[in-house]
Design a protein around this motif. Structure first.
Motif, PDB file in Angstrom:
ATOM      1  N   THR A   1      80.554  72.970 133.451  1.00 53.69           N
ATOM      2  CA  THR A   1      80.232  73.311 132.066  1.00 53.69           C
ATOM      3  C   THR A   1      79.875  74.786 131.874  1.00 53.69           C
ATOM      4  O   THR A   1      79.676  75.224 130.746  1.00 53.69           O
ATOM      5  CB  THR A   1      79.088  72.434 131.525  1.00 53.69           C
ATOM      6  OG1 THR A   1      77.926  72.617 132.338  1.00 53.69           O
ATOM      7  CG2 THR A   1      79.490  70.962 131.505  1.00 53.69           C
TER       8      THR A   1
ATOM      9  N   THR B   1      79.216  79.416 127.940  1.00 54.04           N
ATOM     10  CA  THR B   1      79.665  78.121 127.437  1.00 54.04           C
ATOM     11  C   THR B   1      78.453  77.217 127.213  1.00 54.04           C
ATOM     12  O   THR B   1      77.869  77.228 126.148  1.00 54.04           O
ATOM     13  CB  THR B   1      80.692  77.498 128.399  1.00 54.04           C
ATOM     14  OG1 THR B   1      80.145  77.451 129.731  1.00 54.04           O
ATOM     15  CG2 THR B   1      81.963  78.328 128.425  1.00 54.04           C
ATOM     16  N   SER B   2      78.035  76.472 128.241  1.00 52.18           N
ATOM     17  CA  SER B   2      76.942  75.508 128.040  1.00 52.18           C
ATOM     18  C   SER B   2      75.557  76.129 128.113  1.00 52.18           C
ATOM     19  O   SER B   2      74.576  75.529 127.674  1.00 52.18           O
ATOM     20  CB  SER B   2      77.043  74.383 129.078  1.00 52.18           C
ATOM     21  OG  SER B   2      76.840  74.892 130.388  1.00 52.18           O
TER      22      SER B   2
ATOM     23  N   ARG C   1      73.980  72.446 122.471  1.00 49.70           N
ATOM     24  CA  ARG C   1      73.983  73.674 123.282  1.00 49.70           C
ATOM     25  C   ARG C   1      72.668  74.420 123.117  1.00 49.70           C
ATOM     26  O   ARG C   1      72.257  74.677 121.981  1.00 49.70           O
ATOM     27  CB  ARG C   1      75.159  74.551 122.851  1.00 49.70           C
ATOM     28  CG  ARG C   1      75.281  75.862 123.616  1.00 49.70           C
ATOM     29  CD  ARG C   1      76.547  76.612 123.217  1.00 49.70           C
ATOM     30  NE  ARG C   1      76.674  77.818 124.022  1.00 49.70           N
ATOM     31  CZ  ARG C   1      76.279  79.024 123.633  1.00 49.70           C
ATOM     32  NH1 ARG C   1      75.765  79.204 122.424  1.00 49.70           N
ATOM     33  NH2 ARG C   1      76.413  80.056 124.424  1.00 49.70           N
TER      34      ARG C   1
ATOM     35  N   PHE D   1      83.216  69.258 125.180  1.00 49.24           N
ATOM     36  CA  PHE D   1      83.199  70.610 125.741  1.00 49.24           C
ATOM     37  C   PHE D   1      83.498  71.674 124.684  1.00 49.24           C
ATOM     38  O   PHE D   1      84.190  72.661 124.932  1.00 49.24           O
ATOM     39  CB  PHE D   1      84.191  70.714 126.897  1.00 49.24           C
ATOM     40  CG  PHE D   1      83.842  71.797 127.907  1.00 49.24           C
ATOM     41  CD1 PHE D   1      82.534  72.257 128.067  1.00 49.24           C
ATOM     42  CD2 PHE D   1      84.839  72.369 128.692  1.00 49.24           C
ATOM     43  CE1 PHE D   1      82.227  73.242 129.000  1.00 49.24           C
ATOM     44  CE2 PHE D   1      84.541  73.352 129.628  1.00 49.24           C
ATOM     45  CZ  PHE D   1      83.236  73.783 129.783  1.00 49.24           C
TER      46      PHE D   1
ATOM     47  N   GLY E   1      73.833  73.798 134.186  1.00 49.35           N
ATOM     48  CA  GLY E   1      75.154  73.271 133.898  1.00 49.35           C
ATOM     49  C   GLY E   1      75.335  71.892 134.510  1.00 49.35           C
ATOM     50  O   GLY E   1      74.468  71.387 135.233  1.00 49.35           O
TER      51      GLY E   1
ATOM     52  N   CYS F   1      81.055  67.694 130.778  1.00 46.72           N
ATOM     53  CA  CYS F   1      80.368  67.829 129.503  1.00 46.72           C
ATOM     54  C   CYS F   1      79.661  66.516 129.162  1.00 46.72           C
ATOM     55  O   CYS F   1      80.313  65.470 129.072  1.00 46.72           O
ATOM     56  CB  CYS F   1      81.375  68.175 128.408  1.00 46.72           C
ATOM     57  SG  CYS F   1      80.683  68.147 126.743  1.00 46.72           S
TER      58      CYS F   1
END
Length: 336
Positions: free
Chosen positions: A186, A277-278, A304, A319, A310, A314
């Protein structure tokens, strides 16, 4: 005076802790500074100019036996100060049994009650990790944290120059690097998104190196094979970490996830674009280079961040934090 700094966490943490080494050396230039790291990270500190001795703890086998051996080595070291940046029990044991008169560590370490000084550590504050680390030594230095720094050798740069010639007509020609992998799924910008961006934004004249460890070779080859119109060289698994740092230092831009290569770039003050991202920069582990760019999805997601480190997948199965980043969101650096 002898000082021991302990950071036996992962690669990025060991790099960030070099800010403490920098500050201690410049405050006490005659001191003998030792650094304790986990096995696997020692190559980062080969011929480090400010280190008296590098101590390496092998956690991968006979962990307890090697821990007891390391405790014995530290006890015999006669350290005036032991600065423990790691927040886990194992490093707490090394610190508590060090016989040092001054044992500094974070209050989150389960054995911090045995330290002579414990400092609060909070991810919620939004402060950078180098600031939190500096809190441990502020009373014996000053109130300004130092940035992390690494020291590739002349040999490291020479090896890099040889690789540059594979995609450039001259070592002085511009290039970029991409480090597409992450231990955590993630935290990794998907390979199909890298491919989309490269094919849309990078003409034949652009030059790209793909970096990573041996386990990242297949991912990098997948990207290279799907981007046939752009000169790409896969160096995943071929470069030592300091060689990667040397290559990044000369790049027009380095593109990374929220992962160790970002910290390599920071330690070289190399230009870096980080795709989050995450995770989020507010956790305090963001890039420190003078030239830095952060890219995130513009969509507001209730999920998020989903964690500090991570996950393997997801948790929401969509995701969106990664897939929501468009190719237009990622800056293209001219290599002309």
């Amino acid at each position: 005076m002898k000082i021991l700094v302990i950071q036996t966490a992962f690669l990025g943490d060991a790099i960030l802790a070099t800010g403490v080494l920098e500050k201690l050396h410049h405050t006490y230039p005659a001191a003998k500074i030792d650094y304790l790291v986990r096995k696997g990270n020692e190559d980062l500190f080969t011929d480090h100019p400010y280190l008296h001795e590098l101590l390496v703890w092998d956690k991968s086998k006979n962990k307890t036996g090697n821990l007891l051996s390391m405790i014995g080595k530290v006890r015999s070291g006669d350290y005036e100060y032991v600065i423990n940046i790691h927040r886990h029990l194992s490093s707490g044991l090394i610190t508590a049994f060090s016989r040092s008169r001054n044992m500094f560590g974070f209050d989150k370490n389960p054995l911090s009650f045995l330290f002579t000084k414990k400092i609060p550590h909070s991810l919620e504050s939004g402060r950078h990790e180098i600031e939190r680390n500096h809190d441990l030594i502020q009373e014996i230095s000053d109130d300004k944290p130092a940035k992390p720094r690494l020291y590739p050798s002349k040999a490291d740069f020479a090896i890099v120059e040889a690789y540059k010639r594979k995609v450039t007509s001259s070592p002085a020609d511009a290039y970029i690097t991409i480090s597409p992998a992450s231990v955590w799924f993630t935290k990794q910008f998907p390979p199909e998104k890298w491919i989309e961006w490269i094919n849309a934004c990078h003409p034949k004249s652009n030059r790209i190196f793909l970096l990573g460890g041996p386990a990242d070779t297949a991912l990098c080859e997948e990207i290279r094979l799907a981007c046939k119109d752009t000169p790409i060289v896969v160096l995943a698994g071929k470069l030592r970490m300091l060689e990667s740092a040397a290559l990044m230092s000369g790049a027009a831009m380095n593109y990374t996830n929220d992962s160790a290569p970002m910290h390599l770039a920071s330690a070289m003050n190399a230009p870096v674009t980080v795709l989050y991202t995450s995770t989020i920069p507010k956790f305090g582990f963001g890039p420190l280079s003078d030239n830095r760019v952060i890219v995130e999805t513009k969509e507001k997601l209730d999920c998020r961040p989903c964690g500090i480190h991570g996950f393997r997948a997801c948790p929401k199965k969509h995701f969106k934090c990664a897939l929501g980043i468009r190719k237009e969101d990622i800056p293209v650096i001219s290599q002309a």
